[in-house]
Design a protein around this motif. Structure first.
Motif, PDB file in Angstrom:
ATOM      1  N   HIS A 139       0.802  -1.215   0.000  1.00 31.29           N
ATOM      2  CA  HIS A 139       0.000   0.000   0.000  1.00 31.29           C
ATOM      3  C   HIS A 139       0.835   1.264   0.000  1.00 31.29           C
ATOM      4  O   HIS A 139       0.625   2.171  -0.805  1.00 31.29           O
TER       5      HIS A 139
ATOM      6  N   ARG B 193       0.366  -7.753  -5.785  1.00 30.75           N
ATOM      7  CA  ARG B 193      -0.860  -7.713  -4.976  1.00 30.75           C
ATOM      8  C   ARG B 193      -1.914  -8.679  -5.514  1.00 30.75           C
ATOM      9  O   ARG B 193      -2.654  -9.292  -4.753  1.00 30.75           O
TER      10      ARG B 193
ATOM     11  N   HIS C  76     -11.189  -5.760   4.746  1.00 29.37           N
ATOM     12  CA  HIS C  76     -11.960  -4.809   3.945  1.00 29.37           C
ATOM     13  C   HIS C  76     -13.438  -5.076   4.148  1.00 29.37           C
ATOM     14  O   HIS C  76     -13.903  -6.201   4.035  1.00 29.37           O
TER      15      HIS C  76
ATOM     16  N   HIS D 177     -11.362   7.531  -2.166  1.00 31.61           N
ATOM     17  CA  HIS D 177     -10.713   6.586  -1.252  1.00 31.61           C
ATOM     18  C   HIS D 177     -10.243   7.302   0.017  1.00 31.61           C
ATOM     19  O   HIS D 177     -10.567   6.904   1.141  1.00 31.61           O
TER      20      HIS D 177
HETATM   21  C1  HEM Z   1      -2.197   9.133   1.812  1.00 29.34           C
HETATM   22  C2  HEM Z   1      -3.250   8.674   1.205  1.00 29.34           C
HETATM   23  C3  HEM Z   1      -3.868   7.343   1.525  1.00 29.34           C
HETATM   24  C4  HEM Z   1      -4.328   6.854   2.720  1.00 29.34           C
HETATM   25  C5  HEM Z   1      -4.339   7.548   4.073  1.00 29.34           C
HETATM   26  C6  HEM Z   1      -4.818   5.521   2.464  1.00 29.34           C
HETATM   27  C7  HEM Z   1      -5.353   4.675   3.426  1.00 29.34           C
HETATM   28  C8  HEM Z   1      -5.778   3.391   3.190  1.00 29.34           C
HETATM   29  C9  HEM Z   1      -6.333   2.520   4.179  1.00 29.34           C
HETATM   30  C10 HEM Z   1      -6.552   2.885   5.640  1.00 29.34           C
HETATM   31  C11 HEM Z   1      -6.655   1.338   3.596  1.00 29.34           C
HETATM   32  C12 HEM Z   1      -7.338   0.138   4.239  1.00 29.34           C
HETATM   33  C13 HEM Z   1      -8.824   0.295   4.046  1.00 29.34           C
HETATM   34  C14 HEM Z   1      -9.598  -0.730   4.826  1.00 29.34           C
HETATM   35  O1  HEM Z   1      -9.469  -0.733   6.038  1.00 29.34           O
HETATM   36  O2  HEM Z   1     -10.347  -1.490   4.187  1.00 29.34           O
HETATM   37  C15 HEM Z   1      -6.270   1.448   2.213  1.00 29.34           C
HETATM   38  C16 HEM Z   1      -6.364   0.438   1.274  1.00 29.34           C
HETATM   39  C17 HEM Z   1      -6.020   0.584  -0.056  1.00 29.34           C
HETATM   40  N1  HEM Z   1      -5.596   1.728  -0.697  1.00 29.34           N
HETATM   41 FE1  HEM Z   1      -5.129   3.454   0.221  1.00 29.34          FE
HETATM   42  N2  HEM Z   1      -4.659   5.248   1.121  1.00 29.34           N
HETATM   43  C18 HEM Z   1      -4.069   6.317   0.519  1.00 29.34           C
HETATM   44  C19 HEM Z   1      -3.717   6.451  -0.803  1.00 29.34           C
HETATM   45  C20 HEM Z   1      -3.921   5.474  -1.763  1.00 29.34           C
HETATM   46  C21 HEM Z   1      -3.565   5.612  -3.148  1.00 29.34           C
HETATM   47  C22 HEM Z   1      -2.920   6.856  -3.783  1.00 29.34           C
HETATM   48  C23 HEM Z   1      -3.918   4.447  -3.757  1.00 29.34           C
HETATM   49  C24 HEM Z   1      -3.836   4.011  -5.210  1.00 29.34           C
HETATM   50  C25 HEM Z   1      -3.377   4.625  -6.196  1.00 29.34           C
HETATM   51  C26 HEM Z   1      -4.470   3.575  -2.755  1.00 29.34           C
HETATM   52  C27 HEM Z   1      -4.917   2.292  -2.977  1.00 29.34           C
HETATM   53  C28 HEM Z   1      -5.350   1.423  -2.016  1.00 29.34           C
HETATM   54  C29 HEM Z   1      -5.602   0.031  -2.239  1.00 29.34           C
HETATM   55  C30 HEM Z   1      -5.449  -0.714  -3.584  1.00 29.34           C
HETATM   56  C31 HEM Z   1      -6.000  -0.509  -1.010  1.00 29.34           C
HETATM   57  C32 HEM Z   1      -6.277  -1.968  -0.718  1.00 29.34           C
HETATM   58  C33 HEM Z   1      -5.021  -2.507  -0.091  1.00 29.34           C
HETATM   59  C34 HEM Z   1      -4.946  -3.993  -0.108  1.00 29.34           C
HETATM   60  O3  HEM Z   1      -5.936  -4.677   0.205  1.00 29.34           O
HETATM   61  O4  HEM Z   1      -3.882  -4.488  -0.479  1.00 29.34           O
HETATM   62  N3  HEM Z   1      -4.457   4.239  -1.555  1.00 29.34           N
HETATM   63  N4  HEM Z   1      -5.745   2.723   1.976  1.00 29.34           N
END
Ligand code: HEM
Ligand code: HEM
Lengths: 147, 192
Positions: free
Chosen positions: B17, B55, B96, B163
């Motif tokens: 991530h 991933r 998730h 997101h």
């Molecule tokens: C600083 C900015 C960001 C924060 C604070 C953040 C935070 C998070 C958090 C807390 C989750 C878990 C959600 C859950 O509990 O279900 C998550 C998952 C995810 N985020 Fe972010 N995110 C950020 C930026 C991004 C960006 C820029 C992308 C893609 C271009 C992204 C793609 C994803 C993906 C694909 C997941 C799933 C992760 C997995 O299951 O492997 N995020 N994000």
């Protein structure tokens, strides 16, 4: 056969004196960019090591680019030939509404092209020159070529 | 109320991530405002591609919460979850949630489209040619690929804003911190 060839020699000059149509202008300027592309198709892959460096071929392409850059294509960018007016063009109307910037992008290209003949002798000098030259293509496309 | 600490995100998911955040931001910024010679855009684009491939594989063979089969829920569950979404209380969901799961898939899917159209794009400047552009029909590499690449870059931006907005919503509205588990791997959930 002979008769029609003869007829052709009369028709050709006859059409040439007609004022240039918008379609002709677009076709001509696209042909111009194709000519540029044909030189870049040699220089780009050579600079990126996709084909072997060949000093003779590089020099010809570099000289051609420099010569092509000296052609004044301004008349081919006649009014009424943008994507607003015609289907078979990618020339954005911004060319005509922002001539100043368009001119700047063209100048960047002219300058980079002028450096090419001196750079084509070795791969070391060719690489940065082609990078800069190709960059001027992108620089103008970003602003003025429709996707 | 009793709480217990559970492991939600394994190190692969967490590294994925945060590396993705960095590589995506770099690829996006360089694509939009970077130098005309796009070498670094390409490198960060490849990085995004590699991360997403890892991933995807992890989504089949990884730990419980990382697996697609465990976080892609049917419509019934999603509607159920949506009903409770406006509540001002933590979801206490481990992994998730039914809504988040699909948004993860959407993000991964858009990223794949973005990387594939980048790899096959030929913008006709002869220096920023995608390495696979020669293997697809010219109508695709010259026209379609750059068009899709541009549209999807905007879509991705929108989706990422949503997101991050969702994460902020959970924190502010529901009082649930989702970011900390994505950093430490551990989540504190309330028990009945
Ligand atoms: C600083 C900015 C960001 C924060 C604070 C953040 C935070 C998070 C958090 C807390 C989750 C878990 C959600 C859950 O509990 O279900 C998550 C998952 C995810 N985020 Fe972010 N995110 C950020 C930026 C991004 C960006 C820029 C992308 C893609 C271009 C992204 C793609 C994803 C993906 C694909 C997941 C799933 C992760 C997995 O299951 O492997 N995020 N994000
Ligand atoms: C998720 C990863 C990526 C993101 C977020 C991204 C983002 C962008 C953005 C925002 C642009 C500018 C679009 C425009 O306004 O025209 C762009 C252009 C471009 N990108 Fe990417 N990109 C990614 C991956 C790649 C990859 C892997 C490659 C190739 C190896 C690539 C090659 C290109 C090319 C050639 C252009 C210029 C297209 C043109 O001028 O028509 N990109 N990218």
């Amino acid at each position: 056969m002979r008769k029609s060839l003869l007829a052709l020699t009369f028709i050709l000059p006859a059409t040439a004196v007609l004022a240039q149509s918008p379609e002709d202008a677009v076709e001509a300027r696209q042909g111009y960019f194709e000519m540029l592309g044909a030189q870049m198709a040699v220089l780009g892959p050579m600079a990126q090591g996709k084909i072997d460096f060949d000093a003779t071929k590089a020099q010809i392409a570099a000289d051609n680019i420099a010569a092509l850059a000296k052609v004044n294509v301004a008349p081919l960018f006649m009014e009424g030939t943008s994507t607003d007016d015609m289907a078979d063009t990618k020339a954005k109307p911004e060319i005509w509404s922002n001539m100043e910037l368009f001119g700047e992008k063209a100048t960047a290209f002219h300058e980079a092209a002028a450096e090419m003949p001196a750079a084509a002798g070795s791969l070391e000098t060719l690489q940065p020159a082609v990078g800069k030259l190709g960059g001027t293509c992108k620089g103008c496309h970003d602003e003025f070529r429709a996707k | 109320m009793k709480t217990r600490v559970v492991k939600v995100w394994d190190p692969v998911v967490r590294s994925f991530h945060w590396l993705l955040v960095l590589a995506f931001a770099a690829a996006w910024g360089l694509g939009e405002w970077g130098p005309n010679q796009m070498t670094w855009h390409f490198y960060f684009g490849y990085t995004v591609g590699a991360l997403v491939v890892i991933r995807l594989i992890w989504g089949f063979v990884g730990t419980r919460n990382a697996r697609f089969a465990n976080f892609l829920y049917g419509p019934g569950k999603v509607v159920d979850y949506l009903r409770h979404l406006p509540d001002r209380s933590p979801s206490n969901w481990v992994g998730h949630n039914p809504l988040g799961g699909w948004s993860v898939l959407a993000m991964l899917g858009l990223l794949i489209v973005q990387v594939v159209t980048g790899l096959t794009a030929d913008p006709k400047d002869y220096i920023n040619v995608g390495p696979l552009a020669g293997y697809v029909p010219e109508s695709f590499s010259v026209d379609l690929a750059p068009q899709i690449h541009e549209v999807v870059s905007t879509l991705l931006l929108i989706v990422v804003v949503i997101h991050i907005g969702a994460i902020v919503f959970y924190k502010r509205w529901k009082g649930e911190n989702l970011v900390k588990p994505m950093i430490t791997g551990k989540k504190e959930v309330e028990e009945e």
